[in-house]
Scaffold this active site. Structure first.
Site, PDB file in Angstrom:
ATOM      1  N   LYS A  48      30.397 -43.155 -61.906  1.00 21.30           N
ATOM      2  CA  LYS A  48      30.418 -43.519 -63.334  1.00 21.30           C
ATOM      3  C   LYS A  48      31.731 -43.179 -64.054  1.00 21.30           C
ATOM      4  CE  LYS A  48      27.408 -45.506 -63.635  1.00 21.30           C
ATOM      5  NZ  LYS A  48      27.243 -46.734 -62.778  1.00 21.30           N
ATOM      6  N   HIS A 108      32.854 -42.498 -53.191  1.00 21.90           N
ATOM      7  CA  HIS A 108      32.530 -41.436 -54.160  1.00 21.90           C
ATOM      8  C   HIS A 108      32.553 -40.071 -53.474  1.00 21.90           C
ATOM      9  CE1 HIS A 108      31.551 -44.064 -57.412  1.00 21.90           C
ATOM     10  NE2 HIS A 108      30.360 -44.427 -57.032  1.00 21.90           N
ATOM     11  N   SER A 138      26.370 -41.588 -68.702  1.00 21.56           N
ATOM     12  CA  SER A 138      26.380 -42.834 -67.931  1.00 21.56           C
ATOM     13  C   SER A 138      25.537 -42.683 -66.655  1.00 21.56           C
ATOM     14  CB  SER A 138      27.829 -43.185 -67.579  1.00 21.56           C
ATOM     15  OG  SER A 138      27.900 -44.387 -66.867  1.00 21.56           O
TER      16      SER A 138
HETATM   17  S1  PPS Z   1      29.722 -46.596 -60.182  1.00 21.54           S
HETATM   18  O1  PPS Z   1      28.320 -47.094 -60.101  1.00 21.54           O
HETATM   19  O2  PPS Z   1      29.773 -45.146 -59.980  1.00 21.54           O
HETATM   20  O3  PPS Z   1      30.638 -47.301 -59.289  1.00 21.54           O
HETATM   21  O4  PPS Z   1      30.127 -46.862 -61.702  1.00 21.54           O
HETATM   22  P1  PPS Z   1      31.613 -46.927 -62.297  1.00 21.54           P
HETATM   23  O5  PPS Z   1      32.124 -48.297 -62.162  1.00 21.54           O
HETATM   24  O6  PPS Z   1      32.435 -45.812 -61.752  1.00 21.54           O
HETATM   25  O7  PPS Z   1      31.372 -46.574 -63.812  1.00 21.54           O
HETATM   26  C1  PPS Z   1      30.590 -47.363 -64.662  1.00 21.54           C
HETATM   27  C2  PPS Z   1      31.015 -47.035 -66.077  1.00 21.54           C
HETATM   28  O8  PPS Z   1      32.303 -47.662 -66.324  1.00 21.54           O
HETATM   29  C3  PPS Z   1      32.171 -48.549 -67.432  1.00 21.54           C
HETATM   30  N1  PPS Z   1      33.063 -49.696 -67.270  1.00 21.54           N
HETATM   31  C4  PPS Z   1      34.082 -49.950 -68.102  1.00 21.54           C
HETATM   32  N2  PPS Z   1      34.561 -49.272 -69.168  1.00 21.54           N
HETATM   33  C5  PPS Z   1      35.625 -49.811 -69.827  1.00 21.54           C
HETATM   34  N3  PPS Z   1      36.204 -50.988 -69.482  1.00 21.54           N
HETATM   35  C6  PPS Z   1      35.763 -51.700 -68.420  1.00 21.54           C
HETATM   36  N4  PPS Z   1      36.345 -52.849 -68.105  1.00 21.54           N
HETATM   37  C7  PPS Z   1      34.663 -51.175 -67.667  1.00 21.54           C
HETATM   38  N5  PPS Z   1      33.975 -51.593 -66.590  1.00 21.54           N
HETATM   39  C8  PPS Z   1      33.002 -50.679 -66.362  1.00 21.54           C
HETATM   40  C9  PPS Z   1      30.683 -48.933 -67.410  1.00 21.54           C
HETATM   41  O9  PPS Z   1      30.292 -49.505 -68.622  1.00 21.54           O
HETATM   42  C10 PPS Z   1      30.058 -47.575 -67.127  1.00 21.54           C
HETATM   43  O10 PPS Z   1      30.174 -46.673 -68.221  1.00 21.54           O
HETATM   44  P2  PPS Z   1      29.065 -46.511 -69.372  1.00 21.54           P
HETATM   45  O11 PPS Z   1      29.514 -45.335 -70.188  1.00 21.54           O
HETATM   46  O12 PPS Z   1      27.749 -46.290 -68.691  1.00 21.54           O
HETATM   47  O13 PPS Z   1      29.095 -47.779 -70.174  1.00 21.54           O
END
Ligand code: PPS
Length: 270
Positions: A48, A108, A138
């Protein structure tokens, strides 16, 4: 295809003291012996923390900003999640074996569990860190929507598990610190989610430098637009809506949830 209900909501199993999904623990020898290639680019994060965001940016960079090419498949196929093995259903290692180089590889794993072939091959690695508070929130929503996780419990219960490192992939503190400490010994580019929110263009330019790649200003702007939260939220190849409901239930919480930061800088959160 119907999945057996017993693959979901199972307790985590420790691998060298780090709690992982039961299915990764069962198949750990496959993960440990993964053969990295010298031209692999590893994208490493605590869950996340912006994995999908930086994965999309890197795939756009690798494809010189060709947006249509980046819609060729879902992000989890373009950038396989190396250690995710669910016997009979998912196998990141097998997906990676079938891929043409240069490969983008998602992990991860905490630094001490990374397969040794990455170090031996001196692979380039991009690490993304996000502040603990936003990660915890998240992760709490993600635990509820993605059924490979154990039950989240109440927020208080989940937060307690998060703070004591009893969630999948272990302690956030150990993860960000472990990778931070390795960054000068290997080719690791350590990025912060909060900096990407603050000035994404600048961070994309730094990534280009790290990759020794030159792209026009126009292409960088295109990458910036297509990797923005609102565009990625609408894009089926980045928003995880192509995963069946029985795996990830977007009615519980969308994968692309808020994409916000509650601190101006990561450092103030530590
Ligand atoms: S995972 O499942 O661990 O691979 O998830 P990960 O991609 O690491 O994290 C998901 C969170 O990143 C946010 N996210 C973004 N934030 C800003 N800009 C962009 N383009 C973007 N893409 C993904 C996503 O909304 C999750 O955060 P939260 O706080 O839950 O919204």
């Amino acid at each position: 295809m119907d999945k057996k209900p017993d693959i979901y909501r199972r307790e985590l199993v420790d691998v060298q003291g780090v709690p992982l999904f039961w299915s990764i623990a069962e198949e750990w020898s496959q993960v440990e012996s993964f053969e990295a290639r010298p031209d692999d680019l590893l994208i490493s994060t605590y869950p996340k923390s912006g994995t999908t965001w930086v994965s999309e940016i890197l795939d756009l960079i690798y494809n010189n900003g060709d947006v249509e090419k980046c819609k060729r498949d879902a992000i989890y196929k373009r950038v396989p999640f190396m250690e995710l093995i669910i016997p009979g259903f998912e196998n990141g290692i097998e997906d990676l074996k079938k891929m043409q180089p240069p490969r983008l590889v998602k992990t991860h794993l905490p630094v001490q569990l990374l397969p040794s072939s990455f170090w031996k091959n001196n692979c380039k690695m991009v690490y993304v860190a996000r502040n603990a508070k936003d990660v915890a929130v998240s992760y709490y929503y993600f635990y509820q929507m993605a059924k490979i996780h154990p039950k989240a419990g109440t927020w208080e219960e989940f937060l307690d598990k998060f703070m004591t490192g009893k969630v999948a992939f272990g302690s956030w503190y150990d993860h960000v610190k472990g990778w931070w400490e390795k960054r000068n010994d290997y080719r690791i580019f350590y990025l912060f989610y909060e900096d990407m929110k603050e000035n994404p263009k600048h961070e994309i330019q730094k990534l280009l430098q790290f990759l020794e790649k030159d792209l026009s200003e126009e292409t960088v702007d295109k990458i910036l637009y297509h990797s923005s939260f609102n565009v990625m939220k609408q894009n089926p190849s980045t928003n995880y809506t192509t995963i069946p409901d029985f795996d990830m239930d977007h009615s519980v919480s969308p994968f692309m949830r808020k994409g916000e930061k509650s601190y101006t800088s990561f450092y103030t959160a530590c």
